[in-house]
Design an enzyme around this catalytic site. Structure first.
Site: not given
Length: 409
Positions: A333, A301, A397, A162, A338, A312
Site C-alpha cells: 500500500k 494490511h 472496518f 478492506c 489503499h 498489526e
C-alpha cells in the site's frame, strides 16, 4: 483434501493495468500516488490519491456497454478478462454450471449514486436514470463477469470493507475444496476516488491530508498520519488441482490456507490487543497444515494509519512468536494506496509474484522507525530471497479480519 490452485490473474492498479506491469512497479518501488485529477480538490483537505492511469474500458468492452456500468465494474471486467485469458479457460474445458464468481466491493457504484443524487436534488425524480440501481449495487461486478464468460455456478459479492478480497478468495477456496464448484473467479474491485467518499474518510480523519505524494502512504514509519485512497481491481482464477491438470493449465501457486475472525470491538479501530488479526493468521497457517516458522513473507494490511501498524505488529507477534522478528514483511500500500475492497485481491497477486520470482516487494517511503513497529518491513528496496510460503492480511472496518496463505507448487 484436494489442493486448490491459482491458474490465472488479472489486475488494474494505480501502478499498472496488468499483472506484469503492476509487479514490475512493486519490485522497483514505484509510487502510484499523485494529486487527485478526478475532481477539483480546492475545498478539500485531501489532495492526493492513487488513481488508475491510462485505463480505457473500451479495451475490454464496447462503448455502449461501458456507459451502462460504473467504473468499479470496468476495473473488475478488465481484471477478469486478463485472468481468464491467462488461465486458458475456454468453452469445452470447464463446466459452466460448476464455475462461479466471488468478486466483492466495499462500496460498489458510489460514483453513480453521487451523480444521480445531484440530478435528484437539481431536477427531480423524473431525471434519475433507470439504470441507476443496476449500475450502483455492489454485486454487479460479479454479475457482469458471469454474464461475459457464461459462468453459471455460484456468483455473489462479499462486502467486508478492506477484508473483502481475502474473504472472496478464502470462500472460493472452501467452495472448491468442499466440492461445490470446480472453478471460481475471486477478487475485489473499487472505484471510490470521488467527492463523497473522500469527504467521508477525510472528516473521520482516516486519510492523509498532505500534498507530497512521496510521504503520503508510509506504512510502519513513525510519521504516518492516514491512508491514501486507491482504486482498481484484482481477480484470480482458483480451481481444484485435478481440474487444472485435466485441462493442462499452468499452475501459478496454491491457495493453501484461509483464516477469518472478527474483533467485535469498534466500527473503525482495530482491537488494540490484536487478538482477532492474530487469530486469522493462526487459522490460515493451521488450515495449510503449517507452522509460523514456515512462512517466508507477510504482505501486511499496512494502511499507513497510526493505529493499524501498531496493532498489526502486536497481532503478528502474537501469531508468530519468536519468528515475528525474522519473517519478511512489507506493505505494498506504500505504492498502490489503499484499494479498499480491491486491496486484498491485488495484494494476493503480489504474493503469488513474490513466490514465483523469489522477491519481497518493499515498503517505500520509510525513513523514521517507530518503536511500536519493530519488525523487518523490507524498507525502500526489494529483497531477493526464496519465498515458498506467503500470507496476506486484510483487516476491515467493523473488525473483519481475513488472512490467506499462498504456497509454491
Amino acid at each position: 483434501m484436494e489442493k486448490i490452485v491459482i491458474t490465472g490473474m488479472g489486475a488494474v492498479t494505480p501502478v499498472g493495468n496488468d499483472v506484469e506491469t503492476f509487479w514490475q512497479s512493486l519490485k522497483g518501488g514505484k509510487c502510484g500516488i499523485a494529486p487527485i485529477s478526478a475532481f477539483d480538490t480546492t475545498d478539500f483537505k485531501v489532495k492526493v490519491a492513487a488513481e488508475v492511469k491510462d485505463f480505457d474500458p473500451t479495451d475490454y468492452m464496447d462503448k455502449r456497454e461501458a456507459k451502462r456500468m460504473d467504473r468499479f465494474c470496468h476495473f473488475a471486467l478488465a481484471a477478469a478478462a486478463q485472468a481468464v485469458e491467462q488461465s486458458g479457460l475456454k468453452e469445452g474445458n470447464f463446466d459452466p454450471y460448476r464455475t462461479g464468481v466471488f468478486v466483492g466491493s466495499g462500496v460498489g457504484g458510489l460514483a453513480v449514486f453521487e451523480t444521480e443524487m445531484e440530478k435528484l436534488l437539481a431536477k427531480g425524480p423524473g431525471r434519475i436514470s433507470p439504470l441507476c440501481i443496476p449500475e450502483m449495487i455492489g454485486n454487479m461486478a460479479s454479475a457482469h463477469i458471469s454474464m461475459r464468460f457464461g459462468f453459471k455456478g455460484e456468483t455473489f459479492c462479499p462486502v467486508s470493507a478492506c477484508a473483502t478480497g481475502n474473504h472472496a478468495i478464502g470462500e472460493a477456496m472452501r467452495a472448491i475444496r468442499h466440492g461445490y464448484q470446480d472453478v471460481v473467479l475471486a477478487g475485489g474491485t473499487e472505484a471510490s476516488i470521488i467527492r463523497i467518499a473522500i469527504s467521508g474518510f477525510q472528516n473521520m480523519k482516516a486519510l492523509h491530508i498532505g500534498d507530497d505524494p512521496a510521504v503520503a502512504s508510509i506504512p510502519f514509519d513513525a510519521r504516518r498520519s492516514g491512508f491514501v485512497m486507491g482504486e482498481g481491481a484484482g481477480v484470480l482464477v482458483l480451481e481444484s488441482l485435478s481440474h487444472a491438470k485435466a485441462r493442462g493449465a499452468t499452475i501459478l501457486a496454491e491457495v493453501a490456507g484461509y483464516g477469518a475472525s472478527s474483533d467485535a470491538y469498534h466500527i473503525t479501530s482495530p482491537d488494540p490487543e490484536g487478538e482477532g488479526a492474530a487469530l486469522a493468521m493462526r487459522r490460515a497457517i493451521a488450515d495449510a497444515g503449517l507452522t509460523a516458522a514456515d512462512v517466508d513473507y507477510i504482505n501486511a494490511h499496512g494502511t499507513s494509519t497510526p493505529l493499524n501498524e501498531k496493532y498489526e505488529t502486536i497481532a503478528i507477534k502474537k501469531a508468530f512468536g519468536e519468528t515475528a522478528k525474522t519473517v519478511k514483511i512489507s506493505s505494498t500500500k506504500s505504492m498502490t494506496g489503499h484499494l479498499l475492497g480491491g486491496a486484498a485481491a491485488v495484494e494476493a497477486i503480489a504474493c503469488v509474484c513474490a513466490i514465483r520470482d523469489g522477491v519481497i516487494p518493499p515498503t517505500i517511503g520509510y525513513q523514521q522507525p517507530d518503536p511500536d513497529c519493530d519488525l523487518d518491513i523490507t524498507p525502500n528496496q526489494a529483497v531477493q530471497v526464496p519465498v515458498n510460503v506467503a500470507i496476506s492480511n486484510s483487516l476491515g472496518f467493523g473488525g473483519h479480519n481475513a488472512t490467506i496463505l499462498l504456497r509454491k507448487v
